[in-house]
Scaffold this motif. Structure first.
Motif, mmCIF file in Angstrom:
data_model
loop_
_atom_site.group_PDB
_atom_site.id
_atom_site.type_symbol
_atom_site.label_atom_id
_atom_site.label_comp_id
_atom_site.label_asym_id
_atom_site.label_seq_id
_atom_site.Cartn_x
_atom_site.Cartn_y
_atom_site.Cartn_z
ATOM 1 N N LEU A 3 -5.981 45.663 -28.440
ATOM 2 C CA LEU A 3 -4.983 46.133 -27.934
ATOM 3 C C LEU A 3 -4.043 46.148 -29.310
ATOM 4 O O LEU A 3 -3.015 47.190 -29.067
ATOM 5 C CB LEU A 3 -4.151 44.456 -27.605
ATOM 6 N N LYS A 6 -4.790 49.545 -30.141
ATOM 7 C CA LYS A 6 -4.056 50.723 -28.966
ATOM 8 C C LYS A 6 -2.571 50.934 -29.114
ATOM 9 O O LYS A 6 -1.712 51.970 -29.487
ATOM 10 C CB LYS A 6 -4.117 50.275 -27.837
ATOM 11 N N ASN A 10 -0.636 54.002 -30.209
ATOM 12 C CA ASN A 10 1.151 54.950 -29.352
ATOM 13 C C ASN A 10 1.552 55.009 -29.929
ATOM 14 O O ASN A 10 2.614 55.861 -29.935
ATOM 15 C CB ASN A 10 1.086 53.975 -28.442
ATOM 16 N N LYS A 184 0.121 47.422 -14.836
ATOM 17 C CA LYS A 184 -0.831 47.960 -15.703
ATOM 18 C C LYS A 184 -1.843 47.850 -15.789
ATOM 19 O O LYS A 184 -2.320 49.579 -15.761
ATOM 20 C CB LYS A 184 -0.569 47.283 -16.860
ATOM 21 N N ASN A 190 -1.241 51.385 -20.810
ATOM 22 C CA ASN A 190 -2.050 50.769 -21.834
ATOM 23 C C ASN A 190 -0.497 50.537 -21.997
ATOM 24 O O ASN A 190 -0.155 49.784 -23.625
ATOM 25 C CB ASN A 190 -1.939 51.842 -22.846
ATOM 26 N N HIS A 193 2.930 46.920 -23.935
ATOM 27 C CA HIS A 193 2.398 46.440 -24.701
ATOM 28 C C HIS A 193 3.276 44.991 -25.246
ATOM 29 O O HIS A 193 4.393 45.130 -25.271
ATOM 30 C CB HIS A 193 2.732 46.419 -26.716
ATOM 31 N N ASP A 221 -0.453 40.517 -24.553
ATOM 32 C CA ASP A 221 -1.415 41.251 -25.390
ATOM 33 C C ASP A 221 -1.149 40.671 -26.541
ATOM 34 O O ASP A 221 -2.346 40.519 -27.759
ATOM 35 C CB ASP A 221 -0.524 42.493 -25.611
#
Length: 340
Positions: A3, A6, A10, A184, A190, A193, A221
């Motif tokens: 996570l 990711k 981003n 989500k 994604n 967060h 996350d």
């Protein structure tokens, strides 16, 4: 893929050549300032904190919103003013924090503003107490494109949670987090967060292991432990943790408590960031909670004019010669670090 990776991908996806160039200007001017001891400023902020509202539903004891203790006017950020401000800044801005004082979701147009910033390719962040994340708002949050959501969860039982989050309901917060996680997954997104932020104070420090378990159970996350700023600390305070690494303050030989960090006469935040209040006042950082140090008014001048104006430069110069003489700096543990 983890996570964290990711979220990092981003964030990097928001970078543009112009934004990277602006960041290099900011870093260069910051280090030139440290070497010359003169306030050199190139570029404009890479990050802005903007205040959706000063209103809050809770009564937290170390917060001006919670204490209803502002001397400045209170109100909600207006959409048109927000858009005009972002239009001035978005080409250089990397990330935008929708938070200063108050609870962002109280502003009825909050998520509309998040969406506008997201469509400009800005990494968007908010911090919420989690009481307004009903099913509808959770879905709208995903649709807004919000990149990062910090939810304050300062206890794993109601009894401990309400020691600090006065008038708060822990189960409402946890259900709100579940709602966001659910949407989500449903929307295969994604973002955002989701972070559980745990403000470590003496009444909850024994629950630190439990907050990690709770976050894992819900599907959050990340967990971040945050040290608490306390206003009246010199003679001790019931909120100061006994676990030293989570306390901003340490008892000295004189029997008084002191801020642990050394106040250096420079501050990265004054070079790369600032705060804009709901009514357009530009203030130096998030420690100026009551907007005492007003360095400009966006209702009267452009941001670039304010950022480079004599008043802003004079504040930076004052910081370089005596940060311990600036009231908002004396209780700060973050501003002297790059990337703070």
């Amino acid at each position: 893929m983890s996570l964290h990776i990711k979220d990092s991908i981003n964030f990097v996806s928001k970078l543009r050549p112009r934004r990277i160039l602006n960041l290099l200007k900011l870093l260069s001017s910051f280090y030139v300032t440290k070497w010359t001891r003169k306030p050199i400023q190139w570029g404009i902020p890479m990050t802005i904190s903007i205040e959706p509202t000063t209103a809050c539903n809770l009564r937290c004891p170390e917060c001006p919103s919670g204490l209803r203790a502002f001397t400045r006017e209170t109100g909600n950020l207006k959409t048109d003013f927000f858009k005009s401000t972002i239009n001035q800044l978005y080409k250089d801005l990397i990330y935008l924090i929708f938070y200063f004082q108050g609870e962002p979701y109280i502003n009825p147009h909050f998520l509309e503003m998040v969406k506008y910033a997201s469509e400009k390719g800005i990494y968007t962040i908010t911090s919420t107490n989690g009481h307004f994340l009903n099913d509808e708002n959770a879905k709208k949050t995903i649709e807004s494109g919000l990149d990062r959501m910090i939810i304050s969860v300062d206890g794993t039982t109601q009894e401990v949670y309400e020691n600090y989050r006065k008038e708060g309901k822990l189960e409402s917060v946890l259900q709100g987090a579940r709602n966001v996680v659910k949407w989500k997954k449903k929307m295969k997104s994604n973002t955002p967060h989701i972070i559980f932020q745990f403000l470590v104070v003496k009444p909850n420090e024994h629950q630190i292991p439990e907050i990690y378990n709770l976050a894992d159970e819900i599907g959050v996350d990340e967990v971040k432990l945050k040290t608490a700023q306390v206003y009246d600390y010199e003679n001790g305070n019931e909120l100061i943790p006994t676990i030293e690494k989570y306390a901003r303050y340490k008892k000295g030989d004189d029997g008084k408590y002191h801020v642990k960090n050394k106040l250096l006469n420079h501050c990265w935040k004054l070079w790369h960031a600032c705060v804009i209040t709901w009514d357009g006042m530009v203030v130096p950082c998030c420690f100026d909670k009551d907007a005492i140090h007003r360095l400009g008014d966006l209702k009267q001048d452009s941001f670039k004019k304010i950022w480079q104006d004599k008043k802003y430069q004079a504040f930076r110069a004052k910081l370089l010669t005596g940060r311990d003489q600036i009231d908002i700096c004396t209780n700060c543990t973050e501003g002297c670090k790059v990337w703070a």
